[in-house]
Design an enzyme around this catalytic site. Structure first.
Site, PDB file in Angstrom:
ATOM      1  N   ASP A  26       0.873  -1.153   0.000  1.00  0.00           N
ATOM      2  CA  ASP A  26       0.000   0.000   0.000  1.00  0.00           C
ATOM      3  C   ASP A  26       0.923   1.219   0.000  1.00  0.00           C
ATOM      4  OD1 ASP A  26      -2.416   1.541   0.312  1.00  0.00           O
ATOM      5  OD2 ASP A  26      -1.887   1.788   2.410  1.00  0.00           O
ATOM      6  N   LEU A  27       0.398   2.372  -0.331  1.00  0.00           N
ATOM      7  CA  LEU A  27       1.239   3.572  -0.426  1.00  0.00           C
ATOM      8  C   LEU A  27       1.132   4.463   0.811  1.00  0.00           C
ATOM      9  CD1 LEU A  27       3.106   5.386  -2.158  1.00  0.00           C
ATOM     10  CD2 LEU A  27       1.029   6.369  -3.165  1.00  0.00           C
ATOM     11  N   ASP A  28      -0.042   5.035   1.006  1.00  0.00           N
ATOM     12  CA  ASP A  28      -0.230   5.983   2.110  1.00  0.00           C
ATOM     13  C   ASP A  28      -0.111   5.283   3.463  1.00  0.00           C
ATOM     14  OD1 ASP A  28      -0.748   7.732   0.104  1.00  0.00           O
ATOM     15  OD2 ASP A  28      -2.913   7.788   0.381  1.00  0.00           O
ATOM     16  N   THR A  34       0.851  10.558   3.259  1.00  0.00           N
ATOM     17  CA  THR A  34       0.140  11.641   2.578  1.00  0.00           C
ATOM     18  C   THR A  34      -1.181  11.968   3.274  1.00  0.00           C
ATOM     19  OG1 THR A  34      -0.920  10.072   1.079  1.00  0.00           O
ATOM     20  CG2 THR A  34       1.130  11.070   0.321  1.00  0.00           C
ATOM     21  N   LYS A  62      -8.928   5.965   5.913  1.00  0.00           N
ATOM     22  CA  LYS A  62      -7.749   5.213   5.468  1.00  0.00           C
ATOM     23  C   LYS A  62      -8.163   4.064   4.559  1.00  0.00           C
ATOM     24  CE  LYS A  62      -4.099   5.761   8.947  1.00  0.00           C
ATOM     25  NZ  LYS A  62      -3.304   5.043   9.951  1.00  0.00           N
ATOM     26  N   ARG A  66     -11.990   7.740  -2.999  1.00  0.00           N
ATOM     27  CA  ARG A  66     -12.336   9.162  -2.968  1.00  0.00           C
ATOM     28  C   ARG A  66     -13.856   9.361  -2.904  1.00  0.00           C
ATOM     29  NH1 ARG A  66     -10.190  11.952  -8.034  1.00  0.00           N
ATOM     30  NH2 ARG A  66      -8.296  10.945  -7.287  1.00  0.00           N
ATOM     31  N   ALA A 132      -5.221   2.419  -3.422  1.00  0.00           N
ATOM     32  CA  ALA A 132      -6.492   2.994  -3.874  1.00  0.00           C
ATOM     33  C   ALA A 132      -6.280   4.368  -4.496  1.00  0.00           C
ATOM     34  CB  ALA A 132      -7.462   3.107  -2.693  1.00  0.00           C
ATOM     35  N   SER A 133      -5.120   4.962  -4.231  1.00  0.00           N
ATOM     36  CA  SER A 133      -4.833   6.307  -4.723  1.00  0.00           C
ATOM     37  C   SER A 133      -4.749   6.344  -6.246  1.00  0.00           C
ATOM     38  CB  SER A 133      -3.511   6.812  -4.134  1.00  0.00           C
ATOM     39  OG  SER A 133      -3.125   8.020  -4.763  1.00  0.00           O
ATOM     40  N   GLU A 186       0.381  -3.261   4.746  1.00  0.00           N
ATOM     41  CA  GLU A 186      -0.781  -2.386   4.868  1.00  0.00           C
ATOM     42  C   GLU A 186      -0.842  -1.703   6.228  1.00  0.00           C
ATOM     43  OE1 GLU A 186      -3.471  -0.980   3.907  1.00  0.00           O
ATOM     44  OE2 GLU A 186      -3.842  -1.679   1.868  1.00  0.00           O
ATOM     45  N   ASP A 187      -1.384  -0.483   6.243  1.00  0.00           N
ATOM     46  CA  ASP A 187      -1.564   0.229   7.516  1.00  0.00           C
ATOM     47  C   ASP A 187      -3.033   0.354   7.892  1.00  0.00           C
ATOM     48  OD1 ASP A 187      -2.241   2.167   5.525  1.00  0.00           O
ATOM     49  OD2 ASP A 187      -1.898   3.759   7.001  1.00  0.00           O
TER      50      ASP A 187
END
Length: 232
Positions: A26-28, A34, A62, A66, A132-133, A186-187
């Site tokens: 995952d990114l964020d 971000t 989280k 969007r 998901a971004s 994942e966070d």
């Protein structure tokens, strides 16, 4: 999707004791943070509609898409909008968000991220992003992380939000591995659930009390080693 041309160590470099061959991130909140930019953009949007938006509420978004995030915020504010108005509001928020993330730098990468990605890359693991971004490519470019990833799967390529496993299953497919050969980092609770529903191992980045469904939980990538992957 991104397909990089730099050479990779072959899977034969991987420990024979490890069933894990690929890592999906995952990114964020895992590689970069971000959340503050999402928070500022959503708060600005809420304020334009006459109500406030808290950091606690932001935590509930989280891993949420969007559109779903906007629906939650409108509900919190007791505001109703048409589908057309929602599209306009989502685009407005995203414009403010992109304006902020285009100013990101490698200094905003979370502690230990570069070292860990470098280590597992050298060990022969294949890497994919599963986020998901819809702005993943921009963030990876600005923070200097893009070259680590063999494939990028983001909100532009999937239709279902976590906890649906679509984003991770797509990443595994593009990398050429079965789900049980993949581990997800994942966070978010929804992200860990998505990994497990997809038949993958999960490493939670955060608090064990929150991410207890994961196979292993650590506070950050700076706490992980290749041995942790081999022992999953």
């Amino acid at each position: 999707m991104q397909d990089n041309n730099h050479s990779k160590p072959s899977a034969s470099h991987l420990s024979s004791s490890s069933s894990i061959k690929a890592c999906l991130f995952d990114l964020d909140g895992v590689l970069v943070d971000t959340a503050v930019y999402h928070y500022k953009a959503w708060k600005r949007l809420a304020n334009t509609m006459g109500f406030d938006f808290t950091e606690e509420q932001n935590e509930q978004l989280k891993g949420v898409s969007r559109v779903e995030s906007l629906n939650k915020i409108l509900a919190w504010g007791g505001v109703e909008k048409t589908d057309t108005e929602k599209e306009e509001l989502a685009a407005l928020k995203n414009g403010w968000y992109v304006e902020m993330i285009t100013k990101m730098t490698p200094a905003e990468v979370l502690p230990g991220t570069v070292d860990f990605l470098t280590t597992i890359h050298k060990a022969g693991y294949k890497l994919a992003l599963g986020s998901a971004s819809k702005n993943s490519a921009i963030i990876l470019e600005k923070t200097g992380l893009a070259h680590f990833f063999d494939k990028i799967v983001d909100g532009n390529m999937v239709t279902k939000s976590k906890p649906d496993p679509e984003v991770f299953l797509k990443g595994a497919e593009l990398l050429g591995f079965k789900p049980d050969e993949c581990v997800v980092f994942e966070d978010a609770v929804a992200g860990v659930e998505a990994a497990k529903r997809g038949g993958m191992k999960a490493i939670g980045i955060g608090e064990k009390s929150v991410l207890g469904q994961a196979d292993l939980v650590v506070s950050g990538l700076d706490k992980l080693t290749v041995n942790d992957l081999e022992n999953l």
